[in-house]
Scaffold this motif. Structure first.
Motif: not given
Length: 129
Positions: A58-84
């Motif tokens: 996270f500190s690497g992202i903060a140091a290197e990126h300006v105005n980061p936007v992460l939009k995760m739109t699809e989510f799938f769960a199975s057992g103890d796991a999630v994919a996005a």
């Protein structure tokens, strides 16, 4: 259970959006495996173990990126796991170039907390920008 895990992940993404890294770290196991294979030029890449090393992502992202936007739109769960799946956009501080790449994330849970994260994205776009 699956919907609960998806909601937890959506809460983690919301925390990322508001820059709340302490909240994110609080959702991880102490021995979390945080995996993002990337060239050495990407400081936020690497295979990290534990909370302290993961905070470096996270500190690497903060140091290197300006105005980061992460939009995760699809989510799938199975057992103890999630994919996005979604998209990550950020402007690189070093060049001023805006990068937009597809993103896929895998989360594994243990005892209600994230114990493993894997990030899949187009690292070449960041190196070339």
């Amino acid at each position: 259970m699956s919907n609960t895990l998806i909601t937890q992940i959506q809460d983690v993404y919301a925390a990322f959006g508001r820059g709340d890294v302490p909240y994110i770290l609080g959702q991880l196991t102490a021995d979390v495996s945080w995996e993002f294979e990337a060239p050495a030029a990407i400081s936020w890449g690497g295979l990290r173990r534990g909370l302290e090393e993961t905070a470096g992502f996270f500190s690497g992202i903060a140091a290197e990126h300006v105005n980061p936007v992460l939009k995760m739109t699809e989510f799938f769960a199975s057992g103890d796991a999630v994919a996005a799946f979604g998209r990550y956009d950020a402007t690189l501080r070093s060049t001023g170039v805006r990068v937009s790449v597809p993103s896929a994330h895998y989360f594994q849970f243990r005892d209600g907390k994230i114990c493993r994260y894997i990030n899949f994205t187009n690292t070449v776009a960041f190196v070339e920008a």
